[in-house]
Scaffold this motif. Sequence first.
Motif, PDB file in Angstrom:
ATOM      1  N   MET A   1     -35.470  -8.332  33.459  1.00 29.33           N
ATOM      2  CA  MET A   1     -33.857  -8.670  31.684  1.00 29.33           C
ATOM      3  C   MET A   1     -33.459  -9.452  31.407  1.00 29.33           C
ATOM      4  O   MET A   1     -33.027  -9.940  32.504  1.00 29.33           O
ATOM      5  CB  MET A   1     -33.138  -7.372  31.597  1.00 29.33           C
ATOM      6  N   ALA A   2     -33.504 -10.259  30.331  1.00 31.01           N
ATOM      7  CA  ALA A   2     -33.022 -11.282  29.611  1.00 31.01           C
ATOM      8  C   ALA A   2     -31.135 -10.928  29.513  1.00 31.01           C
ATOM      9  O   ALA A   2     -30.739  -9.656  29.045  1.00 31.01           O
ATOM     10  CB  ALA A   2     -33.174 -11.958  28.517  1.00 31.01           C
ATOM     11  N   GLU A   3     -30.360 -12.090  30.067  1.00 30.34           N
ATOM     12  CA  GLU A   3     -29.058 -12.143  30.075  1.00 30.34           C
ATOM     13  C   GLU A   3     -28.664 -12.314  28.815  1.00 30.34           C
ATOM     14  O   GLU A   3     -29.087 -12.989  28.335  1.00 30.34           O
ATOM     15  CB  GLU A   3     -27.972 -12.729  30.910  1.00 30.34           C
ATOM     16  N   LEU A   4     -27.366 -11.490  28.026  1.00 33.70           N
ATOM     17  CA  LEU A   4     -27.066 -11.609  26.825  1.00 33.70           C
ATOM     18  C   LEU A   4     -25.934 -12.633  26.970  1.00 33.70           C
ATOM     19  O   LEU A   4     -25.877 -12.733  28.315  1.00 33.70           O
ATOM     20  CB  LEU A   4     -26.702 -10.269  26.510  1.00 33.70           C
ATOM     21  N   VAL A   5     -26.200 -13.768  25.841  1.00 35.21           N
ATOM     22  CA  VAL A   5     -25.034 -14.606  25.365  1.00 35.21           C
ATOM     23  C   VAL A   5     -24.233 -14.105  25.225  1.00 35.21           C
ATOM     24  O   VAL A   5     -24.497 -13.169  24.604  1.00 35.21           O
ATOM     25  CB  VAL A   5     -26.036 -16.107  25.430  1.00 35.21           C
ATOM     26  N   PRO A   6     -22.904 -15.144  24.960  1.00 32.65           N
ATOM     27  CA  PRO A   6     -21.256 -14.730  24.069  1.00 32.65           C
ATOM     28  C   PRO A   6     -21.887 -14.512  22.743  1.00 32.65           C
ATOM     29  O   PRO A   6     -23.427 -15.737  22.014  1.00 32.65           O
ATOM     30  CB  PRO A   6     -20.773 -15.925  24.511  1.00 32.65           C
ATOM     31  N   ASN A   7     -22.025 -14.072  21.914  1.00 35.28           N
ATOM     32  CA  ASN A   7     -21.741 -14.374  20.289  1.00 35.28           C
ATOM     33  C   ASN A   7     -20.944 -15.248  19.491  1.00 35.28           C
ATOM     34  O   ASN A   7     -19.606 -15.165  19.751  1.00 35.28           O
ATOM     35  CB  ASN A   7     -21.605 -13.163  19.862  1.00 35.28           C
ATOM     36  N   PRO A   8     -21.481 -16.491  19.421  1.00 34.53           N
ATOM     37  CA  PRO A   8     -20.168 -17.507  18.970  1.00 34.53           C
ATOM     38  C   PRO A   8     -19.733 -17.148  17.560  1.00 34.53           C
ATOM     39  O   PRO A   8     -18.825 -17.677  17.500  1.00 34.53           O
ATOM     40  CB  PRO A   8     -21.935 -19.040  18.945  1.00 34.53           C
ATOM     41  N   LEU A   9     -20.590 -16.347  17.002  1.00 33.74           N
ATOM     42  CA  LEU A   9     -19.421 -15.851  15.233  1.00 33.74           C
ATOM     43  C   LEU A   9     -18.526 -14.868  15.377  1.00 33.74           C
ATOM     44  O   LEU A   9     -17.780 -15.190  14.809  1.00 33.74           O
ATOM     45  CB  LEU A   9     -20.230 -15.540  15.011  1.00 33.74           C
ATOM     46  N   HIS A  10     -18.386 -14.051  16.605  1.00 33.87           N
ATOM     47  CA  HIS A  10     -17.548 -13.477  17.203  1.00 33.87           C
ATOM     48  C   HIS A  10     -16.424 -14.142  17.531  1.00 33.87           C
ATOM     49  O   HIS A  10     -15.170 -14.000  16.723  1.00 33.87           O
ATOM     50  CB  HIS A  10     -17.903 -12.164  17.549  1.00 33.87           C
ATOM     51  N   ALA A  11     -16.658 -15.355  18.348  1.00 39.19           N
ATOM     52  CA  ALA A  11     -15.965 -15.708  19.113  1.00 39.19           C
ATOM     53  C   ALA A  11     -14.930 -16.767  17.480  1.00 39.19           C
ATOM     54  O   ALA A  11     -13.867 -16.782  17.884  1.00 39.19           O
ATOM     55  CB  ALA A  11     -16.071 -16.933  20.115  1.00 39.19           C
ATOM     56  N   ALA A  12     -15.982 -17.414  16.769  1.00 39.07           N
ATOM     57  CA  ALA A  12     -15.049 -18.387  15.831  1.00 39.07           C
ATOM     58  C   ALA A  12     -14.772 -17.095  14.819  1.00 39.07           C
ATOM     59  O   ALA A  12     -13.128 -17.825  14.697  1.00 39.07           O
ATOM     60  CB  ALA A  12     -16.267 -18.741  15.448  1.00 39.07           C
ATOM     61  N   LEU A  13     -14.512 -15.928  14.517  1.00 36.59           N
ATOM     62  CA  LEU A  13     -13.925 -15.577  13.765  1.00 36.59           C
ATOM     63  C   LEU A  13     -12.993 -15.316  14.578  1.00 36.59           C
ATOM     64  O   LEU A  13     -11.809 -14.857  13.828  1.00 36.59           O
ATOM     65  CB  LEU A  13     -14.987 -13.276  13.591  1.00 36.59           C
ATOM     66  N   GLY A  14     -12.585 -14.460  15.952  1.00 38.88           N
ATOM     67  CA  GLY A  14     -11.711 -14.656  16.404  1.00 38.88           C
ATOM     68  C   GLY A  14     -11.069 -15.337  16.275  1.00 38.88           C
ATOM     69  O   GLY A  14      -9.780 -14.725  15.786  1.00 38.88           O
ATOM     70  N   GLU A  15     -11.291 -16.695  16.343  1.00 40.38           N
ATOM     71  CA  GLU A  15     -10.416 -17.945  16.894  1.00 40.38           C
ATOM     72  C   GLU A  15     -10.048 -18.307  15.421  1.00 40.38           C
ATOM     73  O   GLU A  15      -8.294 -18.381  15.434  1.00 40.38           O
ATOM     74  CB  GLU A  15     -11.708 -18.869  17.055  1.00 40.38           C
ATOM     75  N   ALA A  16     -10.873 -17.920  14.212  1.00 44.14           N
ATOM     76  CA  ALA A  16      -9.956 -17.871  13.005  1.00 44.14           C
ATOM     77  C   ALA A  16      -8.488 -17.101  12.854  1.00 44.14           C
ATOM     78  O   ALA A  16      -8.003 -17.455  12.224  1.00 44.14           O
ATOM     79  CB  ALA A  16     -11.393 -17.736  12.252  1.00 44.14           C
TER      80      ALA A  16
END
Length: 118
Positions: free
Chosen positions: A1-16
Amino acid sequence: MAELVPNPLHAALGEALRTVEPLVQEIESGIEPPYRDFHEGRVWTGPAAKKFDAQLVQHRTRVRGAGEKIISDLQRALAVTPPPGERGGGQSNQAAVRPSLTRPSELRERFRGRGATR
């Protein structure tokens, strides 16, 4: 099973959101004391002061409304964006959330309709 990667949009929205919230609070807290002093007649009185007061009320309302709208748009987008390590459930985030303004031309049109000038 492929490992899930962090969602950059979620991180960017949180930072914004973390960046914008204190800025909006700073703007709102910066306009309140002068507004209160002026509105209560402690700074300037007379016909010209009344006209200026009406304009100040209008600008204060627009500033507060715009700040609230920006924060609520970011919160809404963050709420429907899968956090890091989660799958999106098969639906596109772009279909779920459309920012209120996506292009500078939309921003100009929105404010042109409210009587704003350049």
